[in-house]
Design an enzyme around this catalytic site. Sequence first.
Site, PDB file in Angstrom:
ATOM      1  N   ARG A  11      10.055  -7.646   5.225  1.00 39.94           N
ATOM      2  CA  ARG A  11      11.262  -7.181   4.523  1.00 39.94           C
ATOM      3  C   ARG A  11      12.498  -7.635   5.270  1.00 39.94           C
ATOM      4  NH1 ARG A  11       7.575  -3.390   2.913  1.00 39.94           N
ATOM      5  NH2 ARG A  11       7.172  -3.690   0.684  1.00 39.94           N
ATOM      6  N   ASP A  67       4.698 -10.249   2.734  1.00 41.80           N
ATOM      7  CA  ASP A  67       5.027  -9.317   1.659  1.00 41.80           C
ATOM      8  C   ASP A  67       5.867 -10.077   0.634  1.00 41.80           C
ATOM      9  OD1 ASP A  67       5.694  -6.794   0.207  1.00 41.80           O
ATOM     10  OD2 ASP A  67       4.942  -5.838   2.024  1.00 41.80           O
ATOM     11  N   HIS A  79       1.962  -7.255  -3.498  1.00 39.07           N
ATOM     12  CA  HIS A  79       2.949  -7.565  -2.445  1.00 39.07           C
ATOM     13  C   HIS A  79       2.865  -9.030  -1.997  1.00 39.07           C
ATOM     14  CE1 HIS A  79       4.657  -3.586  -1.635  1.00 39.07           C
ATOM     15  NE2 HIS A  79       3.461  -3.068  -1.802  1.00 39.07           N
ATOM     16  N   ASP A 135      -2.623  -2.347  -0.866  1.00 43.40           N
ATOM     17  CA  ASP A 135      -1.872  -1.221  -1.439  1.00 43.40           C
ATOM     18  C   ASP A 135      -0.990  -1.660  -2.603  1.00 43.40           C
ATOM     19  OD1 ASP A 135      -0.316  -2.695   0.452  1.00 43.40           O
ATOM     20  OD2 ASP A 135       1.233  -1.173   0.293  1.00 43.40           O
ATOM     21  N   GLU A 136      -0.677  -0.712  -3.442  1.00 36.18           N
ATOM     22  CA  GLU A 136       0.368  -0.838  -4.457  1.00 36.18           C
ATOM     23  C   GLU A 136       0.271  -2.132  -5.266  1.00 36.18           C
ATOM     24  OE1 GLU A 136       3.879   1.831  -2.419  1.00 36.18           O
ATOM     25  OE2 GLU A 136       3.843  -0.295  -1.922  1.00 36.18           O
ATOM     26  N   TRP A 164      -2.723   6.189   4.100  1.00 36.13           N
ATOM     27  CA  TRP A 164      -1.256   6.303   4.124  1.00 36.13           C
ATOM     28  C   TRP A 164      -0.734   7.277   3.080  1.00 36.13           C
ATOM     29  CZ3 TRP A 164       2.363   4.710   0.340  1.00 36.13           C
ATOM     30  CH2 TRP A 164       1.839   4.023  -0.756  1.00 36.13           C
ATOM     31  N   TYR A 210       5.651   8.162   8.692  1.00 35.29           N
ATOM     32  CA  TYR A 210       6.462   7.087   8.111  1.00 35.29           C
ATOM     33  C   TYR A 210       7.870   7.153   8.705  1.00 35.29           C
ATOM     34  CZ  TYR A 210       3.371   4.612   4.976  1.00 35.29           C
ATOM     35  OH  TYR A 210       2.390   3.792   4.485  1.00 35.29           O
ATOM     36  N   ASP A 251      10.106   5.090   8.634  1.00 32.93           N
ATOM     37  CA  ASP A 251      11.189   4.462   7.854  1.00 32.93           C
ATOM     38  C   ASP A 251      11.919   5.525   7.017  1.00 32.93           C
ATOM     39  OD1 ASP A 251       8.785   4.707   6.281  1.00 32.93           O
ATOM     40  OD2 ASP A 251       9.679   3.381   4.768  1.00 32.93           O
ATOM     41  N   TRP A 270       8.352   0.510   8.103  1.00 34.13           N
ATOM     42  CA  TRP A 270       8.718  -0.437   7.037  1.00 34.13           C
ATOM     43  C   TRP A 270      10.199  -0.762   7.191  1.00 34.13           C
ATOM     44  CZ3 TRP A 270       4.522  -2.258   4.883  1.00 34.13           C
ATOM     45  CH2 TRP A 270       3.380  -1.443   4.828  1.00 34.13           C
ATOM     46  N   THR A 271      10.575  -1.988   6.880  1.00 35.85           N
ATOM     47  CA  THR A 271      11.933  -2.404   7.251  1.00 35.85           C
ATOM     48  C   THR A 271      12.817  -2.790   6.062  1.00 35.85           C
ATOM     49  OG1 THR A 271      11.152  -4.655   7.670  1.00 35.85           O
ATOM     50  CG2 THR A 271      11.218  -3.147   9.559  1.00 35.85           C
ATOM     51  N   GLU A 272      12.508  -2.274   4.882  1.00 32.60           N
ATOM     52  CA  GLU A 272      13.403  -2.571   3.757  1.00 32.60           C
ATOM     53  C   GLU A 272      14.860  -2.274   4.133  1.00 32.60           C
ATOM     54  OE1 GLU A 272      10.539  -0.939   3.416  1.00 32.60           O
ATOM     55  OE2 GLU A 272       9.639  -1.247   1.426  1.00 32.60           O
TER      56      GLU A 272
HETATM   57  C1  ACM Z   1       2.319   1.529   1.984  1.00 29.09           C
HETATM   58  O1  ACM Z   1       3.190   2.253   2.510  1.00 29.09           O
HETATM   59  N1  ACM Z   1       2.523   1.020   0.790  1.00 29.09           N
HETATM   60  C2  ACM Z   1       1.076   1.233   2.663  1.00 29.09           C
END
Ligand code: ACM
Length: 629
Positions: free
Chosen positions: A169, A198, A272, A347-348, A414, A439, A441, A485-487
């Site tokens: 990110r 990603d 992703h 994921d996702e 997670w 988390y 972030d 996470w670095t968004e």
């Molecule tokens: C995640 O936070 N989507 C693993």
Amino acid sequence: MKIITIILSVFLSGVAFAQQPISIIPRPAEMRVGTGKFIVSPNTALVPLGNDPEVRRIAGLLNEKLKIAAGFTLKTEQTQRKDAIHFKLINEPALGNEGYRLHVTGEDVTIAANKSGGLFYGLQSLFQLLPYQIEGKSLITNFQWSIPVVEIRDVPRFGWRGQMLDVSRHFFTKDEVKSFIDDMAQYKYNLLHFHLTDDQGWRIEIKQYPKLTSVGAWNVKKEGRFGAFSPPAVNEPRDYGGFYTQDDIRELIRYAKDRYVEILPEIESPGHSLAAIASYPELSYTPGTYVVNSGETFMDWFGGGKFAARVDNTLCPANDKVYEFLDKVLGEVAQLFPFPYIHMGGDECAKNFWEKNPQIKSLMAREKLGDMDAVQSYFVGRVSSIITSKGKKMIGWDEILEGGLVKSAAVMSWRGMKGGIEAAKKGHEVVMTPSDFVYVDYMQGDAALEPPVYATLRLKKTYQFEPVPEGVNANLIKGGQANLWTEQIYNMRHLRYMLWPRGFAIAEALWSPKSARDWKGFVPRVEEHFKRFEVSDRKYAPSMYEPVVNVKRSATGGFALDFDVEVPGVTVHYSFDHSFPDNFYPAYSGKSIVVPVDATVLRVVSYTSGRLVGRTMTISIADLKKRVK
Ligand code: ACM
């Protein structure tokens, strides 16, 4: 005048030489504090016993540290003596690879361990026993470098003590990653989970697919709020980002190894994957022109775990080219990283394009796959075979359980602990990274102060992280991680702000015995480490001092406020008249405060022992009213 000078100098030396409280993080398993201290002076000897070069290297790290703030180094000697700091390997199997003993008397210091890793951790504890000024970046003269008399026997609770760093990110340079690893090692973390790919960037050179980094590592620099950026124009320069060459990766692995940190690579699939698809569009089923995402909206999140992609960012599970791609990519990754696991993401993964894909329909018919979960499970199974064929074990996010999973795969839980519990019950190895505890972030305090993120996780809650849930085989829980996470993290200053002090709390959950958990005792230790961060120019978040403001309807039909204060001993003072409150202003007593009908703004400050801590919070009453459900 003379008397004043004497009194002043006694007072000042009293301050300078005052014994600091013992504040080791993570808290050692066993510690007995004695009286007195050992003074480290230029006459003190450094004694790595035996001939092991690694023992000598670790002992040398003490000199590296001393030479900066203390301005001297210790002479290395070969034999045990008084006024010395000894490092030695002993045969005590119960200490394992990472445990150590640290014995400080008035006459000498000994760090002993079964393996060199234990000596490294004993040294980290020794650093933390030295005055916080040892972390300073410039010479301090006329200062006593003392270590309190203490006896420690310390062994970690978990072998997997991770931090996940998302370099997709936002990209962080090789030197920034090294300094991230330095921090990890100080707090006895031993695993860097490197989220390398990603939608916003592919960060690792793959020789057989050069476009992954010539195209996939670059997007358009935007400022504001990531996720809501304006879509870049077609001709905007794509010069923001970066990647690690394979030489860089080898250098990082070596650097980490010297600090007893291993690196777990993550190559995300099947979701992703936009950076890979922008580089090689044939990996997606959906035809189109793809670009690496720059933080413009391209996914819709509907809540309750439901979401859809506006741009197909998935590798097509029905395309053999995708498996050929992953085979080659994961082959190079397996060659580079010695760590026994490869993380495949999982994921996702949005399925809205898959549902329209006739190739997937034929795959489902051919392989007898009943639904999209089964399709993903088929994909995960093939990736698992690829990873196994490279001599590695597979780990993935807890979605990989959906539709069934090969037993040999490990699961990273997670979405809370439930995926981890289910996985452990099915016999999988588990790493616990529940978003509601680790988390980092997420915002760590009131939304009026914190840079906006979609959820909040305060320090006190982080400190309650317990990796082993009731009713599962504890042997299958390998440990846990802080996930960063670095968004919304654009630079190293803010990265540290997000990670610390929550990283202290998670270090303690992963290293210290469960019985050692003590919030009230943890807070003053955190404050000592804030000093260490300050003298070493590292940022941290002061959010633990600041209240979260809760708003409700008052009995009389107006609005009332409560301040959720998480640190003991902090008093909160407030104003509704626009002036800046201090500790002479009204204090919150625990009783709800009625908002005056004409008030338009609330200001809040925090004090502890008459000292201002944290920041001034200013919130409009209109914004506060929106908080009422
Ligand atoms: C995640 O936070 N989507 C693993």
